[in-house]
Design a protein around this motif. Sequence first.
Motif, PDB file in Angstrom:
ATOM      1  N   SER A   1       0.849  -1.190   0.000  1.00 20.82           N
ATOM      2  CA  SER A   1       0.000   0.000   0.000  1.00 20.82           C
ATOM      3  C   SER A   1       0.885   1.240   0.000  1.00 20.82           C
ATOM      4  O   SER A   1       2.094   1.163   0.268  1.00 20.82           O
ATOM      5  CB  SER A   1      -0.901   0.010   1.229  1.00 20.82           C
ATOM      6  OG  SER A   1      -0.112   0.235   2.378  1.00 20.82           O
ATOM      7  N   GLU A   2       0.289   2.385  -0.262  1.00 17.37           N
ATOM      8  CA  GLU A   2       1.032   3.650  -0.248  1.00 17.37           C
ATOM      9  C   GLU A   2       1.702   3.856   1.117  1.00 17.37           C
ATOM     10  O   GLU A   2       2.847   4.282   1.197  1.00 17.37           O
ATOM     11  CB  GLU A   2       0.095   4.833  -0.543  1.00 17.37           C
ATOM     12  CG  GLU A   2      -0.396   4.926  -1.969  1.00 17.37           C
ATOM     13  CD  GLU A   2      -1.573   4.014  -2.264  1.00 17.37           C
ATOM     14  OE1 GLU A   2      -1.953   3.202  -1.399  1.00 17.37           O
ATOM     15  OE2 GLU A   2      -2.115   4.100  -3.385  1.00 17.37           O
ATOM     16  N   GLU A   3       0.955   3.535   2.173  1.00 16.27           N
ATOM     17  CA  GLU A   3       1.479   3.713   3.532  1.00 16.27           C
ATOM     18  C   GLU A   3       2.688   2.810   3.774  1.00 16.27           C
ATOM     19  O   GLU A   3       3.678   3.232   4.370  1.00 16.27           O
ATOM     20  CB  GLU A   3       0.396   3.384   4.571  1.00 16.27           C
ATOM     21  CG  GLU A   3      -0.781   4.345   4.578  1.00 16.27           C
ATOM     22  CD  GLU A   3      -0.442   5.655   5.258  1.00 16.27           C
ATOM     23  OE1 GLU A   3       0.519   5.679   6.036  1.00 16.27           O
ATOM     24  OE2 GLU A   3      -1.131   6.660   4.981  1.00 16.27           O
ATOM     25  N   GLU A   4       2.581   1.572   3.308  1.00 18.66           N
ATOM     26  CA  GLU A   4       3.698   0.632   3.504  1.00 18.66           C
ATOM     27  C   GLU A   4       4.925   1.079   2.712  1.00 18.66           C
ATOM     28  O   GLU A   4       6.055   1.016   3.212  1.00 18.66           O
ATOM     29  CB  GLU A   4       3.278  -0.771   3.069  1.00 18.66           C
ATOM     30  CG  GLU A   4       2.290  -1.424   4.017  1.00 18.66           C
ATOM     31  CD  GLU A   4       1.620  -2.659   3.440  1.00 18.66           C
ATOM     32  OE1 GLU A   4       1.246  -3.532   4.223  1.00 18.66           O
ATOM     33  OE2 GLU A   4       1.457  -2.736   2.199  1.00 18.66           O
ATOM     34  N   LEU A   5       4.692   1.534   1.490  1.00 16.70           N
ATOM     35  CA  LEU A   5       5.813   2.010   0.670  1.00 16.70           C
ATOM     36  C   LEU A   5       6.463   3.219   1.332  1.00 16.70           C
ATOM     37  O   LEU A   5       7.689   3.348   1.369  1.00 16.70           O
ATOM     38  CB  LEU A   5       5.325   2.376  -0.738  1.00 16.70           C
ATOM     39  CG  LEU A   5       4.875   1.218  -1.626  1.00 16.70           C
ATOM     40  CD1 LEU A   5       4.182   1.747  -2.882  1.00 16.70           C
ATOM     41  CD2 LEU A   5       6.066   0.355  -2.021  1.00 16.70           C
ATOM     42  N   LEU A   6       5.621   4.106   1.869  1.00 14.03           N
ATOM     43  CA  LEU A   6       6.124   5.301   2.546  1.00 14.03           C
ATOM     44  C   LEU A   6       6.963   4.910   3.766  1.00 14.03           C
ATOM     45  O   LEU A   6       8.075   5.412   3.945  1.00 14.03           O
ATOM     46  CB  LEU A   6       4.953   6.196   2.959  1.00 14.03           C
ATOM     47  CG  LEU A   6       5.243   7.348   3.909  1.00 14.03           C
ATOM     48  CD1 LEU A   6       6.233   8.323   3.297  1.00 14.03           C
ATOM     49  CD2 LEU A   6       3.961   8.099   4.272  1.00 14.03           C
ATOM     50  N   ASP A   7       6.422   4.015   4.573  1.00 14.66           N
ATOM     51  CA  ASP A   7       7.138   3.617   5.792  1.00 14.66           C
ATOM     52  C   ASP A   7       8.485   2.986   5.462  1.00 14.66           C
ATOM     53  O   ASP A   7       9.495   3.278   6.107  1.00 14.66           O
ATOM     54  CB  ASP A   7       6.289   2.634   6.611  1.00 14.66           C
ATOM     55  CG  ASP A   7       5.111   3.338   7.269  1.00 14.66           C
ATOM     56  OD1 ASP A   7       5.129   4.582   7.332  1.00 14.66           O
ATOM     57  OD2 ASP A   7       4.173   2.647   7.713  1.00 14.66           O
ATOM     58  N   LYS A   8       8.497   2.118   4.447  1.00 13.07           N
ATOM     59  CA  LYS A   8       9.757   1.455   4.081  1.00 13.07           C
ATOM     60  C   LYS A   8      10.787   2.489   3.633  1.00 13.07           C
ATOM     61  O   LYS A   8      11.951   2.421   4.017  1.00 13.07           O
ATOM     62  CB  LYS A   8       9.524   0.451   2.937  1.00 13.07           C
ATOM     63  CG  LYS A   8       8.920  -0.854   3.392  1.00 13.07           C
ATOM     64  CD  LYS A   8       8.775  -1.811   2.210  1.00 13.07           C
ATOM     65  CE  LYS A   8       8.037  -3.071   2.642  1.00 13.07           C
ATOM     66  NZ  LYS A   8       7.734  -3.950   1.524  1.00 13.07           N
ATOM     67  N   PHE A   9      10.343   3.408   2.804  1.00 12.66           N
ATOM     68  CA  PHE A   9      11.280   4.393   2.255  1.00 12.66           C
ATOM     69  C   PHE A   9      11.770   5.347   3.348  1.00 12.66           C
ATOM     70  O   PHE A   9      12.957   5.606   3.480  1.00 12.66           O
ATOM     71  CB  PHE A   9      10.587   5.180   1.135  1.00 12.66           C
ATOM     72  CG  PHE A   9      11.507   6.086   0.352  1.00 12.66           C
ATOM     73  CD1 PHE A   9      12.455   5.556  -0.498  1.00 12.66           C
ATOM     74  CD2 PHE A   9      11.428   7.464   0.478  1.00 12.66           C
ATOM     75  CE1 PHE A   9      13.321   6.377  -1.214  1.00 12.66           C
ATOM     76  CE2 PHE A   9      12.278   8.294  -0.232  1.00 12.66           C
ATOM     77  CZ  PHE A   9      13.221   7.739  -1.078  1.00 12.66           C
ATOM     78  N   ARG A  10      10.828   5.830   4.151  1.00 16.57           N
ATOM     79  CA  ARG A  10      11.162   6.845   5.162  1.00 16.57           C
ATOM     80  C   ARG A  10      11.912   6.250   6.349  1.00 16.57           C
ATOM     81  O   ARG A  10      12.846   6.846   6.871  1.00 16.57           O
ATOM     82  CB  ARG A  10       9.872   7.505   5.650  1.00 16.57           C
ATOM     83  CG  ARG A  10      10.107   8.718   6.535  1.00 16.57           C
ATOM     84  CD  ARG A  10       8.836   9.156   7.191  1.00 16.57           C
ATOM     85  NE  ARG A  10       8.314   8.117   8.079  1.00 16.57           N
ATOM     86  CZ  ARG A  10       7.414   8.323   9.025  1.00 16.57           C
ATOM     87  NH1 ARG A  10       6.915   9.522   9.218  1.00 16.57           N
ATOM     88  NH2 ARG A  10       6.994   7.348   9.792  1.00 16.57           N
TER      89      ARG A  10
END
Lengths: 167, 352
Positions: B227-236
């Motif tokens: 999900s967008e949230e998961e992608l964000l968390d991984k990247f950040r």
Amino acid sequence: MEHKCDLCDKPAQVHEVLIKNGQKHEIHLCPECASAQGYGGAAGQLPAKIAKKIPTGEMTPERTAPACENCGLTHAAFRRHGILGCPGCYQAFEKQLEPLISRAQGGATHHCGHVPDQQSGHLDRQLQRTRLLKQLNEAIATEQYERAAKIRDTLHGLSGPLLGEQD
Amino acid sequence: MNDPIEPTSWLGDSGDDCDVVLSSRVRLARNLAGVPFVGQASDPDRNEVVGIVRRSPVFADHPDGLSWLEMETLSDQERTMLVERHLISHQFADARFPRGVGLSADKRLSVMVNEEDHIRMQSLAPGLALRDAFQRVAEIRDELESTVDFAFSPRWGFLTACPTNVGCGIRFSVMLHLPGLKMTEELGRVRQAAKDLHLAVRGCHGEGSESSGDLFQISNQITLGDSEEELLDKFRDDVVPLLLKYERASRKLILNEKRTMLEDKVHRALATLRSARILGLNEGTRLLSMLRLGNSLKIIEKPGLKTIHRLLLQVQPGHLSSMMGIGLDESEEDARVVRASLVRQALEDVLQ
């Protein structure tokens, strides 16, 4: 080495190498014969006279890949530029795209993110329906029934009431 | 554009981890259902896309007040300035068909219409602020969704012109200043690690651009399967801290082992910029990068990050020509004289 046209004696300017069943087959045509044989048009169809030169068997996926019925983009054109022509290309080239996307996406094959809320009705949805209706009529008029069926499905998929319709 | 020299608010002197992170950006790609992608579309198709997007509440009612710029009406200079501010891409600036961009008043949001995809909306923020940037662009996305049907497949997600962007169609990126890794010759290892992590490492103006001033844009390449949230968390939380750790460790190593050499480089850079009468773009950017490192490591107090960031923008051709009243096609020699003058004056103002 300069090749002569396979169908006449003029110098060949269109060259193609096909690998089928592990064997190499070369095709050389002058511009006139190439045009007459359908080169430069939709990919996937091999001219009859040329096809005779090649033993029967399964074509490689690249050669048999159909063009997108919706926008006309050929798979060869997609391979050259890496850019698809329309949303319908995802269906037209699904077999070719599956491994490509999976490789680029670290093995992922399905969407897990945001899903659009398509419950509300509005003016622009109506415009899109108008446009699809026009395409549907054109497809029926030109007897492209398979394309017409796809457009009809897309039309059915557009949710939400039109302006003036009751919720 | 009414404010050709107004500093861009996302390039300030604050923000989390601003010693290394200049800015954060989140971009979403979307296409309209039933319309050919931009490359295959006719001009009437492209005009229709522009019309549909412009009638959406994003332009009509949004509190951020997106204003619309028709690209055909802008001068080369104005288009170049928008590229330099990262509000549009090079490809978008150079295209020659109906297209336009919506900009928020604070210049942190831009919505490109008819880029590679019908819509590319992006949010910029100073420092490491990916969540803020994501939330802001998600608001725009939701408003567009209320009036526009996006091309979507339950399996592939949002359908994009380039199939490698499919899924969430989201790109998180950070602009990083990595002079420490450059000086310790560790950039090659970082690039390899980034590749293994499915990250793209590009120059400061994205795809196809060269790195200048030790500035690098790092972004995710995976857009499907999370999900967008998961992608964000991984990247950040996983990727960016790792890069910051490497850069800070490199800076510390240089300070410990070659402090005098580093101080010499920083003070020479400052002296050159204060005195030069001729200044090329690459030289100017390189020296400003050294000042930025010097300021972050407290070797120099002035100029501050705000001035350095402003100059990094103003030495570029579009901004330089606009500020100094010269043509964009001015000879490089004349531009270099003007650039040196602009930097000298700016530094004198803050160093007095």
